[in-house]
Write an enzyme that holds these catalytic residues in place. Structure first.
Site, PDB file in Angstrom:
ATOM      1  N   ARG A 111       0.820  -1.208   0.000  1.00 28.69           N
ATOM      2  CA  ARG A 111       0.000   0.000   0.000  1.00 28.69           C
ATOM      3  C   ARG A 111       0.857   1.262   0.000  1.00 28.69           C
ATOM      4  O   ARG A 111       0.590   2.218  -0.727  1.00 28.69           O
ATOM      5  CB  ARG A 111      -0.922  -0.018   1.217  1.00 28.69           C
ATOM      6  CG  ARG A 111      -2.015  -1.067   1.142  1.00 28.69           C
ATOM      7  CD  ARG A 111      -2.742  -1.215   2.466  1.00 28.69           C
ATOM      8  NE  ARG A 111      -3.540  -0.053   2.788  1.00 28.69           N
ATOM      9  CZ  ARG A 111      -4.883  -0.015   2.792  1.00 28.69           C
ATOM     10  NH1 ARG A 111      -5.559  -1.105   2.479  1.00 28.69           N
ATOM     11  NH2 ARG A 111      -5.529   1.072   3.100  1.00 28.69           N
ATOM     12  N   PRO A 117      -3.992  -2.273  -3.719  1.00 29.92           N
ATOM     13  CA  PRO A 117      -5.230  -2.225  -2.929  1.00 29.92           C
ATOM     14  C   PRO A 117      -5.375  -3.463  -2.049  1.00 29.92           C
ATOM     15  O   PRO A 117      -6.266  -4.296  -2.239  1.00 29.92           O
ATOM     16  CB  PRO A 117      -6.315  -2.160  -4.011  1.00 29.92           C
ATOM     17  CG  PRO A 117      -5.736  -2.935  -5.153  1.00 29.92           C
ATOM     18  CD  PRO A 117      -4.251  -2.661  -5.124  1.00 29.92           C
ATOM     19  N   LYS A 118      -4.516  -3.570  -1.030  1.00 26.09           N
ATOM     20  CA  LYS A 118      -4.414  -4.802  -0.249  1.00 26.09           C
ATOM     21  C   LYS A 118      -5.214  -4.713   1.052  1.00 26.09           C
ATOM     22  O   LYS A 118      -5.193  -3.689   1.735  1.00 26.09           O
ATOM     23  CB  LYS A 118      -2.944  -5.102   0.072  1.00 26.09           C
ATOM     24  CG  LYS A 118      -2.115  -5.373  -1.177  1.00 26.09           C
ATOM     25  CD  LYS A 118      -0.733  -5.883  -0.827  1.00 26.09           C
ATOM     26  CE  LYS A 118       0.024  -6.305  -2.085  1.00 26.09           C
ATOM     27  NZ  LYS A 118       1.276  -6.987  -1.799  1.00 26.09           N
ATOM     28  N   LYS A 119      -5.884  -5.833   1.368  1.00 27.87           N
ATOM     29  CA  LYS A 119      -6.595  -5.989   2.633  1.00 27.87           C
ATOM     30  C   LYS A 119      -6.266  -7.351   3.228  1.00 27.87           C
ATOM     31  O   LYS A 119      -5.887  -8.290   2.502  1.00 27.87           O
ATOM     32  CB  LYS A 119      -8.111  -5.864   2.425  1.00 27.87           C
ATOM     33  CG  LYS A 119      -8.544  -4.494   1.925  1.00 27.87           C
ATOM     34  CD  LYS A 119     -10.052  -4.422   1.729  1.00 27.87           C
ATOM     35  CE  LYS A 119     -10.796  -4.416   3.051  1.00 27.87           C
ATOM     36  NZ  LYS A 119     -12.255  -4.169   2.856  1.00 27.87           N
TER      37      LYS A 119
END
Length: 263
Positions: A111, A117-119
């Site tokens: 990020r 767009p990492k979760k």
């Protein structure tokens, strides 16, 4: 700590114990399951930011499960998400729409450095008897399952390597302390020093389940186009900014003000 020391040491947070080390980031025995499918073109128009362009006639999405057992600085982890084929000023590439993974270091680094767009979630990629299986769980719920026949046919290695060499685009957003956007950029990066160890194709299936916070099913699966299983060593290259939304907005605001002064 002196101000000069802060400047010298400040490449990531926290200052005295960064969540990830400086690059380069080399991946050994990286393994992909990529299932390409056709989706609703209207949904792609809603998601892909200008100035990127999508091929609405084809309306393709690549759903990826990626196993990374040996990555410098980041360790051993797995990732899953959606990449949308796009073009930017005549260059073809991919736009990373969403990514879910199970390791803090690459979430923070991805990020902060590139804008991935990492979760946090729980993806897996494994072989069960004659089937390659990818899954994604968000909390206790299964939101994606991909399957492919294990190594049914060898894929065209030249085409696979060409695809890996294509640029990927990311929307990097970092807020200011007041909550307004401080950075809003379209970033491009490439994979480097690729050693392709093998690639295979076979029959595939993909099931996506609606979820409020992992909305992969908002790009519905209308038709499976192809699938590929890849093993490779590679380096994750650092990025370049190809479009600055805030500067573009500022230039537009200046032109508007000039017109207001004229009239």
């Amino acid at each position: 700590m002196r101000e000069t020391d802060v400047k010298r040491r400040a490449f990531a947070m926290p200052l005295t114990n960064p969540a990830y080390p400086p690059g380069p980031y080399r991946f050994v025995d990286r393994e992909y399951l990529i299932i390409t499918y056709r989706t609703d073109p209207a949904k792609l128009r809603e998601i892909v930011p200008e100035p990127l362009e999508v091929n609405e006639r084809e309306a393709l999405v690549k759903y990826e499960f990626i196993r990374m057992p040996d990555s410098s600085g980041f360790g051993d982890y797995t990732e899953s998400g959606q990449v949308i084929p796009v073009s930017f000023r005549g260059r073809e590439g991919g736009y990373t729409h969403c990514m879910f993974l199970n390791d803090e270091g690459p979430i923070a680094g991805g990020r902060e450095l590139w804008g991935f767009p990492k979760k946090l979630a729980q993806p897996t990629l494994r072989t069960e008897t004659d089937t390659l299986i990818g899954t994604l769980d968000y909390g206790p719920l299964r939101v994606a399952t991909g399957t492919m026949g294990y190594k049914h046919r060898e894929a065209d290695l030249a085409k696979v390597k060409a695809a890996l060499n294509e640029p990927t685009f990311l929307l990097k957003i970092i807020p200011h302390v007041d909550g307004s956007p401080r950075i809003c950029e379209l970033v491009q990066y490439r994979l480097e020093d690729i050693v392709l160890k093998g690639a295979w194709t076979g029959p595939a299936a993909l099931a996506l389940t609606p979820h409020a916070l992992a909305p992969v099913a908002e790009l519905p699966v209308l038709e499976i186009i192809s699938a590929v299983h890849i093993r490779a060593d590679l380096t994750l290259g650092l990025g370049t900014v190809v479009h600055d939304y805030l500067q573009h907005q500022a230039r537009g605001s200046t032109r508007t003000n000039e017109k207001a002064l004229v009239f």
